[in-house]
Design a protein around this motif. Structure first.
Motif, PDB file in Angstrom:
ATOM      1  N   TRP A  70      50.004  42.519  43.033  1.00 47.33           N
ATOM      2  CA  TRP A  70      49.134  43.618  43.455  1.00 47.33           C
ATOM      3  C   TRP A  70      47.722  43.424  42.931  1.00 47.33           C
ATOM      4  O   TRP A  70      46.758  43.882  43.546  1.00 47.33           O
ATOM      5  N   ARG A  71      47.566  42.725  41.810  1.00 46.34           N
ATOM      6  CA  ARG A  71      46.223  42.438  41.308  1.00 46.34           C
ATOM      7  C   ARG A  71      45.468  41.546  42.290  1.00 46.34           C
ATOM      8  O   ARG A  71      44.293  41.777  42.581  1.00 46.34           O
ATOM      9  N   LEU A  72      46.144  40.539  42.805  1.00 42.73           N
ATOM     10  CA  LEU A  72      45.504  39.648  43.783  1.00 42.73           C
ATOM     11  C   LEU A  72      45.151  40.389  45.066  1.00 42.73           C
ATOM     12  O   LEU A  72      44.128  40.092  45.696  1.00 42.73           O
ATOM     13  N   VAL A  73      45.979  41.342  45.451  1.00 46.77           N
ATOM     14  CA  VAL A  73      45.691  42.124  46.657  1.00 46.77           C
ATOM     15  C   VAL A  73      44.418  42.947  46.465  1.00 46.77           C
ATOM     16  O   VAL A  73      43.535  42.963  47.333  1.00 46.77           O
ATOM     17  N   PHE A  74      44.283  43.619  45.316  1.00 40.59           N
ATOM     18  CA  PHE A  74      43.084  44.417  45.060  1.00 40.59           C
ATOM     19  C   PHE A  74      41.828  43.552  44.995  1.00 40.59           C
ATOM     20  O   PHE A  74      40.781  43.908  45.546  1.00 40.59           O
ATOM     21  N   ILE A  75      41.937  42.415  44.319  1.00 40.23           N
ATOM     22  CA  ILE A  75      40.786  41.515  44.194  1.00 40.23           C
ATOM     23  C   ILE A  75      40.372  40.996  45.564  1.00 40.23           C
ATOM     24  O   ILE A  75      39.185  40.973  45.906  1.00 40.23           O
ATOM     25  N   THR A  76      41.351  40.601  46.366  1.00 38.27           N
ATOM     26  CA  THR A  76      41.062  40.084  47.699  1.00 38.27           C
ATOM     27  C   THR A  76      40.430  41.154  48.579  1.00 38.27           C
ATOM     28  O   THR A  76      39.448  40.894  49.288  1.00 38.27           O
ATOM     29  N   LEU A  77      40.953  42.370  48.537  1.00 32.38           N
ATOM     30  CA  LEU A  77      40.384  43.454  49.343  1.00 32.38           C
ATOM     31  C   LEU A  77      38.959  43.784  48.919  1.00 32.38           C
ATOM     32  O   LEU A  77      38.103  44.069  49.770  1.00 32.38           O
ATOM     33  N   ASN A 124      38.523  33.211  36.112  1.00 31.18           N
ATOM     34  CA  ASN A 124      38.730  34.654  36.199  1.00 31.18           C
ATOM     35  C   ASN A 124      37.494  35.427  35.763  1.00 31.18           C
ATOM     36  O   ASN A 124      37.177  36.455  36.340  1.00 31.18           O
ATOM     37  N   ARG A 125      36.803  34.945  34.753  1.00 30.06           N
ATOM     38  CA  ARG A 125      35.570  35.617  34.323  1.00 30.06           C
ATOM     39  C   ARG A 125      34.481  35.485  35.389  1.00 30.06           C
ATOM     40  O   ARG A 125      33.701  36.407  35.601  1.00 30.06           O
ATOM     41  N   ILE A 126      34.433  34.346  36.062  1.00 29.39           N
ATOM     42  CA  ILE A 126      33.466  34.176  37.148  1.00 29.39           C
ATOM     43  C   ILE A 126      33.770  35.144  38.285  1.00 29.39           C
ATOM     44  O   ILE A 126      32.870  35.777  38.838  1.00 29.39           O
ATOM     45  N   LEU A 127      35.053  35.283  38.630  1.00 29.02           N
ATOM     46  CA  LEU A 127      35.449  36.249  39.659  1.00 29.02           C
ATOM     47  C   LEU A 127      35.109  37.670  39.236  1.00 29.02           C
ATOM     48  O   LEU A 127      34.643  38.482  40.041  1.00 29.02           O
ATOM     49  N   GLN A 128      35.334  37.968  37.980  1.00 32.29           N
ATOM     50  CA  GLN A 128      35.048  39.303  37.478  1.00 32.29           C
ATOM     51  C   GLN A 128      33.548  39.592  37.501  1.00 32.29           C
ATOM     52  O   GLN A 128      33.125  40.673  37.928  1.00 32.29           O
ATOM     53  N   LEU A 129      32.755  38.643  37.072  1.00 35.84           N
ATOM     54  CA  LEU A 129      31.299  38.829  37.107  1.00 35.84           C
ATOM     55  C   LEU A 129      30.781  38.916  38.536  1.00 35.84           C
ATOM     56  O   LEU A 129      29.822  39.642  38.814  1.00 35.84           O
ATOM     57  N   GLY A 130      31.419  38.187  39.455  1.00 36.45           N
ATOM     58  CA  GLY A 130      31.031  38.288  40.863  1.00 36.45           C
ATOM     59  C   GLY A 130      31.276  39.673  41.419  1.00 36.45           C
ATOM     60  O   GLY A 130      30.441  40.222  42.155  1.00 36.45           O
ATOM     61  N   LEU A 131      32.412  40.257  41.067  1.00 43.97           N
ATOM     62  CA  LEU A 131      32.683  41.626  41.529  1.00 43.97           C
ATOM     63  C   LEU A 131      31.754  42.634  40.874  1.00 43.97           C
ATOM     64  O   LEU A 131      31.297  43.576  41.525  1.00 43.97           O
ATOM     65  N   PHE A 155      37.556  48.868  39.655  1.00 44.85           N
ATOM     66  CA  PHE A 155      38.971  48.769  39.312  1.00 44.85           C
ATOM     67  C   PHE A 155      39.502  47.378  39.620  1.00 44.85           C
ATOM     68  O   PHE A 155      40.284  46.815  38.845  1.00 44.85           O
ATOM     69  N   SER A 156      39.075  46.801  40.731  1.00 43.35           N
ATOM     70  CA  SER A 156      39.497  45.444  41.073  1.00 43.35           C
ATOM     71  C   SER A 156      38.985  44.441  40.058  1.00 43.35           C
ATOM     72  O   SER A 156      39.683  43.491  39.699  1.00 43.35           O
ATOM     73  N   SER A 157      37.772  44.660  39.577  1.00 44.52           N
ATOM     74  CA  SER A 157      37.235  43.786  38.543  1.00 44.52           C
ATOM     75  C   SER A 157      38.039  43.913  37.251  1.00 44.52           C
ATOM     76  O   SER A 157      38.270  42.921  36.557  1.00 44.52           O
ATOM     77  N   TYR A 158      38.507  45.099  36.952  1.00 40.45           N
ATOM     78  CA  TYR A 158      39.339  45.302  35.762  1.00 40.45           C
ATOM     79  C   TYR A 158      40.701  44.628  35.926  1.00 40.45           C
ATOM     80  O   TYR A 158      41.272  44.145  34.948  1.00 40.45           O
ATOM     81  N   CYS A 159      41.209  44.585  37.142  1.00 42.72           N
ATOM     82  CA  CYS A 159      42.530  44.004  37.400  1.00 42.72           C
ATOM     83  C   CYS A 159      42.558  42.500  37.148  1.00 42.72           C
ATOM     84  O   CYS A 159      43.628  41.924  36.957  1.00 42.72           O
ATOM     85  N   ILE A 160      41.425  41.854  37.129  1.00 44.82           N
ATOM     86  CA  ILE A 160      41.375  40.410  36.901  1.00 44.82           C
ATOM     87  C   ILE A 160      41.803  40.083  35.473  1.00 44.82           C
ATOM     88  O   ILE A 160      42.312  38.990  35.207  1.00 44.82           O
ATOM     89  N   ASN A 161      41.672  41.025  34.549  1.00 45.36           N
ATOM     90  CA  ASN A 161      41.961  40.761  33.129  1.00 45.36           C
ATOM     91  C   ASN A 161      43.354  40.220  32.887  1.00 45.36           C
ATOM     92  O   ASN A 161      43.548  39.388  32.026  1.00 45.36           O
ATOM     93  N   GLY A 162      44.373  40.670  33.594  1.00 46.10           N
ATOM     94  CA  GLY A 162      45.731  40.270  33.288  1.00 46.10           C
ATOM     95  C   GLY A 162      46.292  39.147  34.126  1.00 46.10           C
ATOM     96  O   GLY A 162      47.498  38.926  34.121  1.00 46.10           O
TER      97      GLY A 162
END
Length: 115
Positions: A3-10, A46-53, A95-102
């Motif tokens: 579900w984390r990948l789904v939120f990030i992708t959306l 993951n940090r790059i993805l998080q910073l991008g979001l 919230f999607s950016s937070y989901c990348i943490n785990g």
């Protein structure tokens, strides 16, 4: 964890749709392909993805929210619903950016908010 990948992708697809609307095809394709990097399971990626979001949230959605609300106020139209919708988009992106943490190291504690 799926579900984390789904939120990030959306969240990235929503950002890509915004870029597509304004004819920025290169950024739209980049935002569409970035969630595929999450499959590599690397902390740096993951940090790059998080910073991008985060950059997309504040640099795109924040600016656009203020511009659209200012436009609606100058046209003397209601802007409250627009503020709620854009606030929801911003909240979803954060919230999607937070989901990348785990993604790489899932939490081992029972008291963790998202397992």
């Amino acid at each position: 964890m799926w579900w984390r990948l789904v939120f990030i992708t959306l969240a990235y697809i929503l950002l890509a749709a915004h870029f597509m609307r304004y004819g920025q095809i290169n950024l739209a394709v980049l935002c569409t392909m970035l969630p595929l990097l999450a499959l590599l399971k690397n902390n740096l990626i993951n940090r790059i993805l998080q910073l991008g979001l985060l950059a997309g949230t504040f640099g795109v959605w924040g600016v656009v929210t203020f511009q659209y609300i200012d436009l609606r106020i100058s046209m003397q139209q209601d802007w409250y619903l627009l503020a709620v919708i854009m606030g929801s988009v911003i909240g979803f992106s954060l919230f999607s950016s937070y989901c990348i943490n785990g993604l790489v190291n899932p939490p081992k504690h029972k008291n963790c908010l998202f397992r």
